[in-house]
Scaffold this motif. Structure first.
Motif, PDB file in Angstrom:
ATOM      1  N   PRO A   1       0.798  -1.232   0.000  1.00 53.16           N
ATOM      2  CA  PRO A   1       0.000   0.000   0.000  1.00 53.16           C
ATOM      3  C   PRO A   1       0.827   1.277   0.000  1.00 53.16           C
ATOM      4  O   PRO A   1       0.381   2.308  -0.515  1.00 53.16           O
ATOM      5  N   LYS A   2       2.035   1.223   0.564  1.00 53.76           N
ATOM      6  CA  LYS A   2       2.865   2.435   0.595  1.00 53.76           C
ATOM      7  C   LYS A   2       3.254   2.899  -0.798  1.00 53.76           C
ATOM      8  O   LYS A   2       3.544   4.081  -1.002  1.00 53.76           O
ATOM      9  N   ALA A   3       3.262   1.967  -1.754  1.00 52.84           N
ATOM     10  CA  ALA A   3       3.643   2.323  -3.126  1.00 52.84           C
ATOM     11  C   ALA A   3       2.678   3.323  -3.743  1.00 52.84           C
ATOM     12  O   ALA A   3       3.042   4.064  -4.655  1.00 52.84           O
ATOM     13  N   PHE A   4       1.441   3.345  -3.236  1.00 55.32           N
ATOM     14  CA  PHE A   4       0.452   4.284  -3.774  1.00 55.32           C
ATOM     15  C   PHE A   4       0.760   5.727  -3.387  1.00 55.32           C
ATOM     16  O   PHE A   4       0.129   6.657  -3.903  1.00 55.32           O
ATOM     17  N   TYR A   5       1.716   5.896  -2.483  1.00 52.11           N
ATOM     18  CA  TYR A   5       2.102   7.259  -2.097  1.00 52.11           C
ATOM     19  C   TYR A   5       3.553   7.554  -2.453  1.00 52.11           C
ATOM     20  O   TYR A   5       4.160   8.453  -1.882  1.00 52.11           O
ATOM     21  N   LYS A   6       4.085   6.799  -3.436  1.00 48.86           N
ATOM     22  CA  LYS A   6       5.409   7.121  -3.950  1.00 48.86           C
ATOM     23  C   LYS A   6       5.375   8.498  -4.610  1.00 48.86           C
ATOM     24  O   LYS A   6       4.437   8.832  -5.320  1.00 48.86           O
ATOM     25  N   GLY A   7       6.418   9.272  -4.370  1.00 46.06           N
ATOM     26  CA  GLY A   7       6.494  10.588  -4.995  1.00 46.06           C
ATOM     27  C   GLY A   7       5.640  11.648  -4.320  1.00 46.06           C
ATOM     28  O   GLY A   7       5.481  12.742  -4.851  1.00 46.06           O
ATOM     29  N   THR A   8       5.102  11.342  -3.134  1.00 45.11           N
ATOM     30  CA  THR A   8       4.230  12.297  -2.459  1.00 45.11           C
ATOM     31  C   THR A   8       4.972  13.587  -2.100  1.00 45.11           C
ATOM     32  O   THR A   8       4.440  14.685  -2.291  1.00 45.11           O
ATOM     33  N   VAL A   9       6.208  13.458  -1.580  1.00 43.58           N
ATOM     34  CA  VAL A   9       6.949  14.650  -1.142  1.00 43.58           C
ATOM     35  C   VAL A   9       7.227  15.608  -2.295  1.00 43.58           C
ATOM     36  O   VAL A   9       6.885  16.788  -2.210  1.00 43.58           O
TER      37      VAL A   9
END
Length: 332
Positions: free
Chosen positions: A294-302
């Motif tokens: 699930p963390k992959a869905f927030y890759k590139g968030t920063v």
């Protein structure tokens, strides 16, 4: 959307209170971009200029965000990550391709700024025309629907083909033998190989992303403006100070990032050079969850957070200033 807007407009008209004093507390302000403009050619030009300035400032964060989202390494796949984070991505890019490597794909977004702005503001004005009450104002629900409609229109007519080409440009840089050499050469070759269908890879995810983007941003931005005006007893459409507008834009941008980054990740994968391994948007989402977690869905968030917050703040701060300047020497 037109049908929904008309039905809701009629329901609101039926439920309206009869006196001006009773109606006053329920008055809503205009939605963002069209609040102080009449749209049309002025809106297209002002939006295009603003978009061009904004993307030149913030594109490196867009580049880093895209690279991180394309990095499929992870513990579940058993493959090492290409980048450990945004800073590592910047360092490796500059080392391999120089500083201007961070601007790979910029030309696509620059060339796409004017049509994207034209579709966004034109669609918003058209939806607004059917949604405003007799005072020429939008309530909260209508603002949300008009923003959603504008986002869907820009996704179909401008953003999807533009983003598809941009993602492929950036992804190509990671290949052992990059095939793309320049904007017009690359676009020609891309159309030759992929055709019109190839330009609309990830359309569903892009529609979901852009629709939710504009709905969230218009809603948050105009709600904050409304509360600010009420707090300081300002008139309905009184201008908000530019610095306050910038802060509100930052908050609206942040809300949209945390609200739809998973959709952005799926969209990026669907538009990559390896998109053929996915059967569709849902299959892409399932495989990301299965192999990367699930963390992959927030890759590139920063990096996306930095780019989007700056994007929304700059757009809201500069757009009205351009319109104000145009109105001085270009009367309607």
């Amino acid at each position: 959307l037109f049908i929904i807007i008309r039905i809701m407009r009629k329901r609101n008209d039926i439920q309206m209170l009869p006196t001006t004093s009773q109606l006053e507390p329920h008055r809503q302000i205009h939605a963002a971009a069209g609040a102080q403009t009449t749209g049309g050619l002025k809106g297209i030009i002002a939006g295009g200029i603003t978009g061009g300035i904004e993307i030149c400032i913030t594109f490196p964060t867009e580049y880093v965000k895209t690279q991180l989202q394309l990095d499929e390494g992870g513990s579940r796949r058993g493959l090492p990550r290409q980048y450990t984070g945004p800073i590592d991505c910047v360092k490796k890019t500059v080392k391999s391709h120089g500083f201007f490597g961070l601007y790979r794909g910029l030309s696509v977004l620059l060339y796409g700024s004017i049509p994207k702005s034209a579709v966004r503001f034109g669609a918003f004005e058209e939806f607004k025309k059917h949604a405003v009450d007799e005072k020429g104002q939008l309530d909260t629900k209508m603002r949300l629907l008009c923003g959603l409609g504008a986002g869907l229109c820009e996704a179909i007519f401008a953003v999807t083909p533009m983003e598809t080409v941009k993602v492929k440009f950036i992804h190509d840089q990671n290949m052992a033998k990059p095939a793309f050499r320049g904007f017009f050469h690359d676009v020609y070759n891309f159309f030759l190989c992929a055709g019109l269908r190839g330009c609309y890879q990830g359309l569903t995810a892009t529609m979901l992303k852009q629709g939710s983007n504009q709905a969230i941003r218009f809603y948050v931005m105009e709600t904050l403006k409304e509360q600010y005006r009420k707090y300081y007893n300002m008139k309905t459409n009184a201008p908000v100070p530019i610095l306050i507008t910038g802060i509100m834009g930052l908050l609206a941008g942040a809300a949209s990032v945390f609200g739809n980054t998973p959709l952005d990740v799926v969209k990026t994968r669907m538009q990559s050079l390896e998109a053929s391994k996915y059967k569709g948007t849902w299959d892409c989402a399932v495989k990301i969850m299965k192999y990367e977690g699930p963390k992959a869905f927030y890759k590139g968030t920063v990096p996306r957070l930095g780019r989007v917050c700056a994007d929304v703040a700059i757009t809201f701060m500069i757009y009205d200033k351009f319109i104000e300047a145009f109105n001085k020497f270009w009367p309607s």
